[in-house]
Design a protein around this motif. Structure first.
Motif, short mmCIF file in Angstrom:
data_model
loop_
_atom_site.label_atom_id
_atom_site.label_comp_id
_atom_site.label_asym_id
_atom_site.label_seq_id
_atom_site.Cartn_x
_atom_site.Cartn_y
_atom_site.Cartn_z
N HIS A 110 0.91 -1.63 -0.26
CA HIS A 110 0.09 0.18 0.17
C HIS A 110 0.87 1.40 0.30
N GLN A 111 1.98 0.96 0.42
CA GLN A 111 3.01 2.45 -0.46
C GLN A 111 4.05 1.94 -1.60
N VAL A 112 4.58 0.62 -2.49
CA VAL A 112 5.03 1.16 -3.47
C VAL A 112 4.38 0.27 -4.00
N GLY A 113 4.54 -0.06 -5.45
CA GLY A 113 4.40 -0.79 -6.42
C GLY A 113 4.82 -0.38 -7.07
N VAL A 114 4.30 -0.99 -8.67
CA VAL A 114 5.13 -0.53 -10.21
C VAL A 114 3.92 -0.06 -10.69
N THR A 115 4.30 0.51 -12.11
CA THR A 115 3.38 0.73 -13.26
C THR A 115 3.71 -0.43 -14.56
N VAL A 116 3.29 -1.07 -15.07
CA VAL A 116 3.40 -2.18 -16.11
C VAL A 116 3.15 -0.74 -17.66
N ASP A 117 4.03 -0.73 -18.00
CA ASP A 117 3.89 -0.12 -19.30
C ASP A 117 3.80 -0.45 -20.54
N THR A 118 3.25 -1.23 -21.23
CA THR A 118 3.72 -2.21 -22.48
C THR A 118 4.55 -1.39 -23.15
N TYR A 119 5.14 -0.42 -23.56
CA TYR A 119 5.96 0.54 -24.79
C TYR A 119 7.38 -0.05 -24.04
N HIS A 120 7.76 -0.34 -21.97
CA HIS A 120 9.33 -0.23 -22.03
C HIS A 120 9.23 -2.02 -21.27
N ILE A 121 7.80 -2.66 -21.32
CA ILE A 121 8.43 -3.84 -21.18
C ILE A 121 8.51 -4.79 -21.96
N TRP A 122 7.57 -5.00 -23.58
CA TRP A 122 6.62 -5.83 -24.50
C TRP A 122 8.11 -6.84 -25.15
N TRP A 123 9.15 -5.97 -24.26
CA TRP A 123 10.34 -7.26 -25.67
C TRP A 123 10.94 -8.62 -24.97
N ASP A 124 10.27 -7.68 -23.31
CA ASP A 124 10.36 -8.61 -21.90
C ASP A 124 10.40 -10.04 -22.08
N ASP A 125 10.08 -11.27 -22.61
CA ASP A 125 10.51 -12.55 -22.38
C ASP A 125 10.12 -12.96 -20.69
N THR A 126 10.11 -12.11 -19.60
CA THR A 126 10.35 -12.97 -18.34
C THR A 126 9.05 -11.83 -18.03
N ALA A 127 8.53 -11.11 -18.50
CA ALA A 127 7.59 -10.10 -17.60
C ALA A 127 6.15 -10.21 -17.23
N PRO A 128 5.66 -11.62 -19.01
CA PRO A 128 4.58 -11.87 -18.80
C PRO A 128 4.35 -12.46 -16.61
N GLU A 129 5.86 -12.79 -16.28
CA GLU A 129 6.17 -13.75 -15.51
C GLU A 129 5.57 -12.74 -13.97
N GLN A 130 6.68 -12.15 -14.65
CA GLN A 130 6.54 -10.70 -13.09
C GLN A 130 5.63 -9.96 -12.92
N ILE A 131 4.42 -9.90 -14.17
CA ILE A 131 3.46 -9.63 -14.03
C ILE A 131 2.43 -9.94 -12.92
N ALA A 132 2.55 -11.10 -12.55
CA ALA A 132 2.17 -12.39 -12.22
C ALA A 132 2.48 -12.26 -10.63
N ARG A 133 3.71 -11.67 -10.87
CA ARG A 133 3.78 -11.38 -9.51
C ARG A 133 3.70 -10.21 -8.79
N ALA A 134 3.66 -9.03 -9.41
CA ALA A 134 2.99 -8.07 -9.01
C ALA A 134 1.65 -8.36 -8.57
N GLY A 135 0.82 -8.51 -9.65
CA GLY A 135 -0.73 -9.30 -9.16
C GLY A 135 -0.18 -9.70 -8.01
N ALA A 136 -0.10 -10.66 -7.97
CA ALA A 136 -0.05 -11.47 -6.38
C ALA A 136 0.30 -10.71 -4.96
N GLY A 137 1.42 -10.02 -5.61
CA GLY A 137 1.61 -8.96 -4.16
C GLY A 137 0.77 -7.80 -3.71
#
Length: 276
Positions: A170-197
Motif C-alpha cells: 500500500h506504499q510502493v508498487g509498480v507501473t506496467v507500461d507496454t511500451y517499456h516492457i513488451w520486449w522482455d520475455d520474463t515480463a508476463p511472469e513478473q506481472i503475475a508476481r506483481a499481481g500476487a502481491g
C-alpha cells in the motif's frame, strides 16, 4: 466507441490541449478518467485543476511524475525528496491515489547502476510512509533499457519489484507500461508476481513503432500502429487480478502537431478496437 469504462487518457498524449479543453473533450467523448502531469497542473494551478476535474466528474487515475532519486550529492538528494513530497501533496489534492515514479538515471560521472538503485530504495524508505499518510501509493515505472543512463536505472519489472517488495504494497508498487516492457520475455511472469502481491498500481498502453525518432523519447506509437499486441498484455494484467483504469500515454511529435480533440477521439477509438 462502445466500452470506455476503464479508459483513461494520459495528459501527455494530448499535451496541446489546455486543462479546460482536455476536460471538455473528455466529457464530449465519454472518457471517464485522466492521468495528469505535474507541470501543466502547476501552470493551471493545483487547486484549480482539482476543482475542474472534480466538478466534471472525471477520475484522476495517476499523477506523473515523481522520482529522480539517484543523486549522490546530499543537497541534490534533499531537493529531490522535497520535490517528491510536494508531488505526493499534489496527488492527494487532485484526488488520485497513484504517483508514478521515474526513478532517475546515473549521476554525472557515475557508472554504478547498483549504487543508483540502492539510493532509490533509501529514498523510498522515506517517501513511502509520507505517501501512505496522504493516501497515495508510489508506482515505480521501469523504462526501456535505452533510458537507463539518463532517465531511469530501473529497466525491468523484476528490478522494479525487487525495490517495491522491500516496502508494504500500500506504499510502493509498480507501473506496467507496454511500451517499456513488451520486449522482455520474463515480463508476463513478473506481472503475475506483481499481481500476487497487489502491486500493480497502474497499467499504461503505448505502441512500439520503428524507426525511432532522433532522441527516442518521443517515439511512442499510437495504439495499433506498431508491434505490441495490446490484448495480450491486457490479458496478463487481468489474469494477475488488475481491474483498474487503463491509461494511454503517448509521447509523439506527430500526434502533438495535430488537433488535440481529434487525437483524443482517435485514441479512444483505438483503445476500444485493440482492447475490446
Amino acid at each position: 466507441m462502445t466500452d470506455l469504462a476503464r479508459f483513461s487518457i494520459n495528459q501527455m498524449t494530448v499535451k496541446q490541449l489546455s486543462m479546460p479543453e482536455l476536460v471538455d473533450t473528455c466529457l464530449e467523448l465519454g472518457v471517464p478518467g485522466v492521468g495528469l502531469w505535474r507541470e501543466p497542473v502547476q501552470t493551471y494551478g493545483v487547486d484549480a485543476t482539482a476543482k475542474l476535474v472534480r466538478d466534471a466528474g472525471l477520475a484522476v487515475t495517476t499523477l506523473c511524475r515523481g522520482g529522480f532519486l539517484t543523486a549522490i550529492d546530499p543537497d541534490e538528494r534533499a531537493r529531490a525528496l522535497d520535490d517528491n513530497r510536494r508531488a505526493v501533496d499534489e496527488a492527494a489534492t487532485l484526488g488520485t491515489d497513484v504517483l508514478v515514479l521515474v526513478s532517475g538515471g546515473l549521476p554525472t560521472g557515475s557508472k554504478d547502476l547498483r549504487g543508483a538503485r540502492e539510493r532509490i530504495a533509501d529514498a523510498l524508505a522515506e517517501l513511502g510512509p509520507y505517501a501512505e499518510d496522504h493516501g497515495v501509493k508510489l508506482a515505480i515505472e521501469p523504462l526501456h533499457p535505452m533510458f537507463a543512463s539518463d532517465r531511469c536505472v530501473v529497466s525491468t519489472l523484476a528490478q522494479a519489484l525487487d525495490l517495491a517488495e522491500r516496502f508494504p504494497a500500500h506504499q510502493v508498487g509498480v507501473t506496467v507500461d507496454t511500451y517499456h516492457i513488451w520486449w522482455d520475455d520474463t515480463a508476463p511472469e513478473q506481472i503475475a508476481r506483481a499481481g500476487a502481491g497487489d502491486r500493480i498500481h497502474t497499467f499504461q498502453l503505448a505502441d512500439w513503432t520503428t524507426p525511432l525518432p532522433e532522441g527516442v523519447l518521443n517515439g511512442r506509437g499510437q495504439i495499433g500502429d506498431g508491434a505490441i499486441d495490446m490484448r495480450e498484455w491486457l490479458g496478463y494484467v487481468t489474469a494477475a487480478g488488475y481491474t483498474g483504469p487503463i491509461e494511454v500515454e503517448l509521447f509523439n511529435d506527430g500526434l502533438w502537431a495535430r488537433d488535440g480533440r481529434e487525437v483524443l477521439a482517435e485514441t479512444a477509438e483505438r483503445f476500444v478496437t485493440h482492447t475490446g
